[in-house]
Motif scaffolding. Structure first.
Motif, PDB file in Angstrom:
ATOM      1  N   ILE A  86       0.865  -1.188   0.000  1.00  0.00           N
ATOM      2  CA  ILE A  86       0.000   0.000   0.000  1.00  0.00           C
ATOM      3  C   ILE A  86       0.895   1.229   0.000  1.00  0.00           C
ATOM      4  O   ILE A  86       1.702   1.429   0.910  1.00  0.00           O
ATOM      5  N   GLY A  87       0.755   2.051  -1.040  1.00  0.00           N
ATOM      6  CA  GLY A  87       1.649   3.183  -1.241  1.00  0.00           C
ATOM      7  C   GLY A  87       1.377   4.379  -0.348  1.00  0.00           C
ATOM      8  O   GLY A  87       0.360   4.461   0.344  1.00  0.00           O
ATOM      9  N   GLU A  88       2.290   5.340  -0.427  1.00  0.00           N
ATOM     10  CA  GLU A  88       2.309   6.489   0.490  1.00  0.00           C
ATOM     11  C   GLU A  88       1.029   7.307   0.482  1.00  0.00           C
ATOM     12  O   GLU A  88       0.518   7.690   1.537  1.00  0.00           O
ATOM     13  N   THR A  89       0.482   7.615  -0.688  1.00  0.00           N
ATOM     14  CA  THR A  89      -0.685   8.504  -0.747  1.00  0.00           C
ATOM     15  C   THR A  89      -1.996   7.733  -0.915  1.00  0.00           C
ATOM     16  O   THR A  89      -3.022   8.327  -1.229  1.00  0.00           O
ATOM     17  N   ALA A  90      -1.952   6.425  -0.704  1.00  0.00           N
ATOM     18  CA  ALA A  90      -3.183   5.627  -0.767  1.00  0.00           C
ATOM     19  C   ALA A  90      -4.093   5.995   0.396  1.00  0.00           C
ATOM     20  O   ALA A  90      -3.637   6.298   1.502  1.00  0.00           O
ATOM     21  N   GLU A  91      -5.407   5.950   0.133  1.00  0.00           N
ATOM     22  CA  GLU A  91      -6.418   6.197   1.161  1.00  0.00           C
ATOM     23  C   GLU A  91      -7.414   5.041   1.127  1.00  0.00           C
ATOM     24  O   GLU A  91      -7.985   4.742   0.077  1.00  0.00           O
ATOM     25  N   VAL A  92      -7.609   4.421   2.268  1.00  0.00           N
ATOM     26  CA  VAL A  92      -8.482   3.254   2.359  1.00  0.00           C
ATOM     27  C   VAL A  92      -9.602   3.562   3.347  1.00  0.00           C
ATOM     28  O   VAL A  92      -9.337   3.956   4.495  1.00  0.00           O
ATOM     29  N   GLY A  93     -10.846   3.385   2.917  1.00  0.00           N
ATOM     30  CA  GLY A  93     -11.994   3.699   3.756  1.00  0.00           C
ATOM     31  C   GLY A  93     -12.289   2.621   4.793  1.00  0.00           C
ATOM     32  O   GLY A  93     -11.529   1.661   4.969  1.00  0.00           O
ATOM     33  N   ASP A  94     -13.427   2.760   5.442  1.00  0.00           N
ATOM     34  CA  ASP A  94     -13.823   1.817   6.489  1.00  0.00           C
ATOM     35  C   ASP A  94     -14.330   0.507   5.889  1.00  0.00           C
ATOM     36  O   ASP A  94     -14.923   0.479   4.806  1.00  0.00           O
ATOM     37  N   ASP A  95     -14.101  -0.588   6.627  1.00  0.00           N
ATOM     38  CA  ASP A  95     -14.667  -1.908   6.308  1.00  0.00           C
ATOM     39  C   ASP A  95     -14.240  -2.428   4.935  1.00  0.00           C
ATOM     40  O   ASP A  95     -14.980  -3.143   4.268  1.00  0.00           O
ATOM     41  N   VAL A  96     -13.031  -2.093   4.530  1.00  0.00           N
ATOM     42  CA  VAL A  96     -12.478  -2.594   3.271  1.00  0.00           C
ATOM     43  C   VAL A  96     -11.873  -3.974   3.509  1.00  0.00           C
ATOM     44  O   VAL A  96     -11.319  -4.257   4.575  1.00  0.00           O
ATOM     45  N   LEU A  97     -11.981  -4.837   2.497  1.00  0.00           N
ATOM     46  CA  LEU A  97     -11.407  -6.184   2.545  1.00  0.00           C
ATOM     47  C   LEU A  97     -10.383  -6.313   1.428  1.00  0.00           C
ATOM     48  O   LEU A  97     -10.711  -6.118   0.252  1.00  0.00           O
ATOM     49  N   ILE A  98      -9.139  -6.631   1.791  1.00  0.00           N
ATOM     50  CA  ILE A  98      -8.048  -6.784   0.834  1.00  0.00           C
ATOM     51  C   ILE A  98      -7.441  -8.166   0.996  1.00  0.00           C
ATOM     52  O   ILE A  98      -7.093  -8.570   2.111  1.00  0.00           O
ATOM     53  N   TYR A  99      -7.309  -8.889  -0.112  1.00  0.00           N
ATOM     54  CA  TYR A  99      -6.689 -10.212  -0.071  1.00  0.00           C
ATOM     55  C   TYR A  99      -5.195 -10.122  -0.389  1.00  0.00           C
ATOM     56  O   TYR A  99      -4.673  -9.044  -0.699  1.00  0.00           O
ATOM     57  N   HIS A 100      -4.523 -11.253  -0.330  1.00  0.00           N
ATOM     58  CA  HIS A 100      -3.078 -11.295  -0.491  1.00  0.00           C
ATOM     59  C   HIS A 100      -2.652 -10.915  -1.912  1.00  0.00           C
ATOM     60  O   HIS A 100      -3.390 -11.064  -2.879  1.00  0.00           O
ATOM     61  N   GLY A 101      -1.413 -10.407  -2.015  1.00  0.00           N
ATOM     62  CA  GLY A 101      -0.844 -10.077  -3.311  1.00  0.00           C
ATOM     63  C   GLY A 101      -1.361  -8.814  -3.947  1.00  0.00           C
ATOM     64  O   GLY A 101      -1.054  -8.537  -5.107  1.00  0.00           O
ATOM     65  N   VAL A 102      -2.110  -8.014  -3.224  1.00  0.00           N
ATOM     66  CA  VAL A 102      -2.707  -6.789  -3.774  1.00  0.00           C
ATOM     67  C   VAL A 102      -1.707  -5.630  -3.704  1.00  0.00           C
ATOM     68  O   VAL A 102      -0.975  -5.497  -2.719  1.00  0.00           O
ATOM     69  N   THR A 103      -1.704  -4.807  -4.743  1.00  0.00           N
ATOM     70  CA  THR A 103      -0.895  -3.589  -4.742  1.00  0.00           C
ATOM     71  C   THR A 103      -1.793  -2.380  -4.934  1.00  0.00           C
ATOM     72  O   THR A 103      -2.574  -2.333  -5.888  1.00  0.00           O
ATOM     73  N   LEU A 104      -1.705  -1.434  -4.028  1.00  0.00           N
ATOM     74  CA  LEU A 104      -2.314  -0.115  -4.213  1.00  0.00           C
ATOM     75  C   LEU A 104      -1.150   0.810  -4.549  1.00  0.00           C
ATOM     76  O   LEU A 104      -0.514   1.377  -3.665  1.00  0.00           O
ATOM     77  N   GLY A 105      -0.840   0.902  -5.840  1.00  0.00           N
ATOM     78  CA  GLY A 105       0.396   1.540  -6.266  1.00  0.00           C
ATOM     79  C   GLY A 105       0.193   2.778  -7.113  1.00  0.00           C
ATOM     80  O   GLY A 105      -0.931   3.216  -7.368  1.00  0.00           O
ATOM     81  N   GLY A 106       1.312   3.323  -7.564  1.00  0.00           N
ATOM     82  CA  GLY A 106       1.287   4.537  -8.369  1.00  0.00           C
ATOM     83  C   GLY A 106       1.785   4.281  -9.774  1.00  0.00           C
ATOM     84  O   GLY A 106       2.450   3.284 -10.049  1.00  0.00           O
ATOM     85  N   LEU A 107       1.484   5.215 -10.665  1.00  0.00           N
ATOM     86  CA  LEU A 107       1.960   5.155 -12.043  1.00  0.00           C
ATOM     87  C   LEU A 107       2.937   6.280 -12.360  1.00  0.00           C
ATOM     88  O   LEU A 107       3.521   6.303 -13.433  1.00  0.00           O
ATOM     89  N   SER A 108       3.086   7.207 -11.426  1.00  0.00           N
ATOM     90  CA  SER A 108       3.929   8.374 -11.666  1.00  0.00           C
ATOM     91  C   SER A 108       5.036   8.442 -10.621  1.00  0.00           C
ATOM     92  O   SER A 108       4.844   8.078  -9.457  1.00  0.00           O
ATOM     93  N   GLY A 109       6.198   8.913 -11.065  1.00  0.00           N
ATOM     94  CA  GLY A 109       7.297   9.125 -10.143  1.00  0.00           C
ATOM     95  C   GLY A 109       7.326  10.524  -9.574  1.00  0.00           C
ATOM     96  O   GLY A 109       8.256  10.886  -8.842  1.00  0.00           O
ATOM     97  N   GLN A 110       6.311  11.323  -9.892  1.00  0.00           N
ATOM     98  CA  GLN A 110       6.259  12.702  -9.418  1.00  0.00           C
ATOM     99  C   GLN A 110       5.632  12.778  -8.030  1.00  0.00           C
ATOM    100  O   GLN A 110       4.788  11.958  -7.678  1.00  0.00           O
ATOM    101  N   PRO A 111       6.022  13.765  -7.216  1.00  0.00           N
ATOM    102  CA  PRO A 111       5.401  13.935  -5.895  1.00  0.00           C
ATOM    103  C   PRO A 111       3.919  14.269  -6.018  1.00  0.00           C
ATOM    104  O   PRO A 111       3.435  14.650  -7.077  1.00  0.00           O
TER     105      PRO A 111
END
Length: 222
Positions: A86-111
């Motif tokens: 889970i990346g730096e600027t990711a935001e995850v709400g309440d009652d979320v379910l995430i299974y193994h191997g998941v990436t919440l990632g970015g596509l840009s190298g910019q801040p």
């Protein structure tokens, strides 16, 4: 206390129906969330190096990597958990379910904002990649191994690469891994549509052939 709330959520949502002791002691997702609370607190104080050290320790202990800058809602259930990022600027709400191997990632190298936002009650199936500063609406379901690079509407199910709603998913419930109970392959659906178009063109061509054949016979008689 949050660890009890997390354990209660695990017991309610995991079909294995773990005991309280199992939920508290044997679920890496619960431990990763608690370690992240400490790392995020330190990050908010500007203590970046200690925050990253806590995050690194958590990854070593749980196999789950959550950047200390990420924002996690309440009762996040990371099931199995190994390989989740889970990346730096990711935001995850309440009652979320995430299974193994998941990436919440970015596509840009910019801040700046470069990771996804998941609203409440989202399910992300095993191996799915959710990339970029996109929003996944409340109650959405992301199928296993899907690659999501576009926003997903609330309550929608998406599968495949790139992820999109399967036609067969309309009106169906979804399984725990975010897939519809009658899963459909978007690529196969596209191939089926192409086959239908080819068949229609063949029928039109066949309908044009008899008059042409009759004309040739008439010319031969002359």
């Amino acid at each position: 206390m949050e660890f009890l709330e997390l354990a209660r959520s695990i017991r309610a949502r995991d079909p294995a129906r773990p005991t309280w002791a199992e939920a508290l002691l044997c679920y890496a997702g619960l431990h990763a969330v608690l370690w992240h609370r400490l790392a995020h607190f330190l990050w908010g104080l500007g203590l970046r190096a200690p925050a990253r050290c806590v995050s690194h320790l958590s990854r070593w202990l749980t196999g789950i990597e959550i950047h200390p800058g990420a924002t996690l809602g309440r009762r996040l259930f990371i099931d199995h958990g190994m390989g989740v990022v889970i990346g730096e600027t990711a935001e995850v709400g309440d009652d979320v379910l995430i299974y193994h191997g998941v990436t919440l990632g970015g596509l840009s190298g910019q801040p700046g904002k470069r990771h996804p936002t998941l609203e409440g009650n989202v399910v992300v199936g095993a191996g799915a990649q959710v990339l970029g500063p996109i929003r996944i609406g409340a109650g959405a379901r992301i199928g296993a191994n899907a690659v999501v690079v576009s926003p997903v509407a609330a309550g929608e199910t998406v599968v495949g690469i790139p992820a999109r709603p399967p036609q067969a998913a309309a009106g169906h419930r979804t399984t725990g891994y975010g897939l519809p109970d009658c899963p459909a392959d978007p690529v196969e659906e596209e191939m089926a549509r192409l086959r239908e178009e080819v068949a229609a063109l063949r029928r039109e061509l066949a309908a044009l052939r008899p008059p042409a054949a009759g004309l040739r016979r008439a010319e031969g008689v002359k």
